[in-house]
Each structure stands twice: as C-alpha cells, then as structure tokens.
Motif scaffolding. Structure first.
Motif, PDB file in Angstrom:
ATOM      1  N   ALA A 219     -15.807 -42.156  18.547  1.00 26.88           N
ATOM      2  CA  ALA A 219     -17.141 -42.254  19.133  1.00 26.88           C
ATOM      3  C   ALA A 219     -18.187 -41.402  18.397  1.00 26.88           C
ATOM      4  O   ALA A 219     -19.193 -41.943  17.909  1.00 26.88           O
ATOM      5  N   PRO A 220     -18.001 -40.080  18.276  1.00 27.27           N
ATOM      6  CA  PRO A 220     -19.024 -39.285  17.584  1.00 27.27           C
ATOM      7  C   PRO A 220     -19.123 -39.596  16.097  1.00 27.27           C
ATOM      8  O   PRO A 220     -20.210 -39.502  15.512  1.00 27.27           O
ATOM      9  N   MET A 221     -18.007 -39.980  15.475  1.00 29.61           N
ATOM     10  CA  MET A 221     -18.069 -40.307  14.052  1.00 29.61           C
ATOM     11  C   MET A 221     -18.845 -41.600  13.807  1.00 29.61           C
ATOM     12  O   MET A 221     -19.550 -41.726  12.799  1.00 29.61           O
ATOM     13  N   MET A 222     -18.738 -42.564  14.720  1.00 28.73           N
ATOM     14  CA  MET A 222     -19.536 -43.786  14.587  1.00 28.73           C
ATOM     15  C   MET A 222     -21.022 -43.465  14.689  1.00 28.73           C
ATOM     16  O   MET A 222     -21.845 -44.013  13.954  1.00 28.73           O
ATOM     17  N   LEU A 223     -21.373 -42.579  15.599  1.00 31.16           N
ATOM     18  CA  LEU A 223     -22.767 -42.149  15.715  1.00 31.16           C
ATOM     19  C   LEU A 223     -23.219 -41.463  14.429  1.00 31.16           C
ATOM     20  O   LEU A 223     -24.306 -41.748  13.907  1.00 31.16           O
TER      21      LEU A 223
END
Length: 312
Positions: A137-141
């Motif tokens: 999730a945070p890496m996609m952002l």
C-alpha cells in the motif's frame, strides 16, 4: 537450492506460457491489455481487500519492512541518477532510466512469488501475504507520486499542471483505494460476511496466474531494439543494486525470515509495467521504457533466485 527452484518453477512456467500463447496467436495484444485491466481493476483489489479486511486480524507489524524497502529504494534512485548524469542522458531518457532502476513490479509478479515462496519455506502463507499487502500500500503511493516527479524533473518542467496529474494518479489507483477500504474494514472490527469474503477470495486468486501470463505476453510485444546498453545498466540497478541495498537495510532493521522474504522479493522484482504507461503519458523515452521491461524481466529470474536463497 531445490526449494528456491521449486518456488520459481511455476512463476517462470506461467510467464513462458504467456509468451507462447501470444507468440502463436492463441490471444492477441488487445486481449492481453484487457487481462491487465481485469487484474489491475478487479483481481488485485479483491485480493487486497480480503487480505486486509478479511479473515486474518489486521496488524501493522510490516512497518519495519516498509521502512527498509523505502530506504533501499531511495538508495537505488541515487545510484540511478549518478549513472544517468555520468552518461549525460537527455531529459526524456534520464527520467525513464531512473524510474526503471527503482520501481518494482509488486502486485503482478512479486506478490505471487512471495506467496509461493512462503509456502515452500514452511512459513505461514496467510500471514506473509497479509504483511506483503501492508507493504504494498505505501509503496504504491510512493511509486505513483515519485515517478511523476522523476519524469517531470528530468524535463526541467515541474509546473502546476503536475498537481492534477498526481492527484488523479493517486485518487484513481484501484490498489490504493482497495487498501483504504481493506484497512478501514480491518480496523472497524467487523468481519466481512462469509459469501462476500469467499467471492473476493476467488477473484483475488485469479490475480497471480493472469498477471504472470500477461507479463509473458509483454515480453513478446515490447522490443529491446537499439536501447540494449542503457536497458542493461538500468536493469542492473533494479535487480542487482536494489536487492543488495535491501539486504543491508533488512539486516540493519533486524527483520525476521518472513520480513526478509517479503523485502528481498519486492526488491528483486523486475521494473513495473506501469513505468512504461507513466513514461508514455509524460513524454518520456518510450522505447527505453519498453526495453527496460524486457531486460529486467529476463534478469529477474536470477535476482529472485538469489533473493530467495538469501531469505528462506
């Protein structure tokens, strides 16, 4: 080594199958693109929601893995920038080169590998997959925001028009949206109804095989052409420098076997197909972007084998 090869065999087999199916015209490029849309908009979001808001209790133990991966990714960006500047690459090529060196194919390739490898290493596949999704999730952002800035900075044209591009990229990303929904359900304390959970589970189970078949098709569609040298250099940053940095940060963060498995596979995955889409949208070197996809995907078999041998 046998365990590593066993984990990689179904992944490589499905990619090769996808290559052969497209090469011998069992399906065409239009169908392959539609499969990508299905995986991107339906299968992976369903997988994310069921893992974050489904059967397993939600926890945030994945924060150290995310931190280690983010630091390693930033280090790979620095290396890619230094190489690009030393070669005096023009703006459109510079941005694509740097993006290819740090943006991993997390959802379509790395996540399936993690699940299979966890099962082969006698770890808890459900727990490992949930942790991997929380890192996703945070890496996609990070990828969606930073990739736009990298490509625009390379052209020396950071303008107000970038703001709506960033906002649209984040607001319409189905994986990010599904992460928000899944985390919301998980934190609420309410379990998904059984039939809904089972439906999402079935849809999510299609993500891995469809994504790997489509990835094989991309190797037929995209050509290396005249960008082999630059593509190989970018690929080495992605599948050699980034995994080494990830291993060092993972040890510094004292990650356990599950954490190292997730970190190393994510770091060793090839460049994301989305990097080509963003490069085309923002005026990057499309030919170089396509070439890096082919080369990193071909080399990731070696990087993943090394990563799995280091972590399982």
């Amino acid at each position: 080594m046998v365990q590593v090869l066993t984990s990689l065999f179904p992944i490589v087999s499905l990619v090769l199958c996808g290559m052969l199916l497209l090469r011998f015209e069992f399906y065409d490029e239009t169908f392959r693109r539609n499969v990508d849309r299905l995986v991107y908009w339906v299968s992976v979001p369903a997988l994310v929601v069921v893992k974050l808001g489904g059967r397993a209790p939600l926890n945030f133990d994945a924060a150290p893995i995310t931190g280690a991966f983010l630091i390693a990714t930033l280090g790979a960006m620095v290396v890619a920038y230094l190489l690009a500047w030393s070669m005096k690459l023009p703006g459109p090529s510079l941005g694509v080169f740097v993006q290819a060196g740090f943006r991993s194919n997390l959802a379509f390739l790395a996540l399936p590998v993690i699940v299979l490898a966890a099962d082969g290493a006698h770890l808890d596949p459900q727990h490992v997959e949930s942790q991997a999704v929380l890192v996703l999730a945070p890496m996609m952002l990070f990828y969606n925001v930073v990739s736009v800035f990298v490509l625009e900075l390379a052209r020396s044209r950071i303008e107000w028009r970038v703001v709506p591009i960033l906002a649209r990229s984040v607001a319409t990303n189905p994986i990010l949206l599904s992460c928000v929904v899944g985390i919301g359900i998980g934190l609420s304390g309410f379990a998904l109804p059984g039939p809904v959970d089972d439906t999402l589970d079935l849809l999510g189970a299609t993500a891995a095989p469809l994504a790997l078949l489509s990835l094989g098709g991309t190797l037929v569609v995209y050509e290396v052409r005249d960008n082999l040298r630059l593509a190989v250099l970018a690929a080495l940053v992605k599948v050699a420098v980034l995994p080494v940095l990830a291993w060092l940060t993972g040890r510094a963060f004292d990650l356990d076997n599950e954490g190292m498995l997730i970190l190393m596979v994510y770091a060793s995955a090839p460049t994301a197909v989305a990097s080509y889409i963003v490069a085309a949208q923002l005026g990057g070197d499309e030919a170089l972007a396509a070439s890096t996809l082919v080369v990193t995907t071909a080399l990731c078999v070696v990087s993943l084998a090394v990563a799995l041998s280091w972590s399982v």
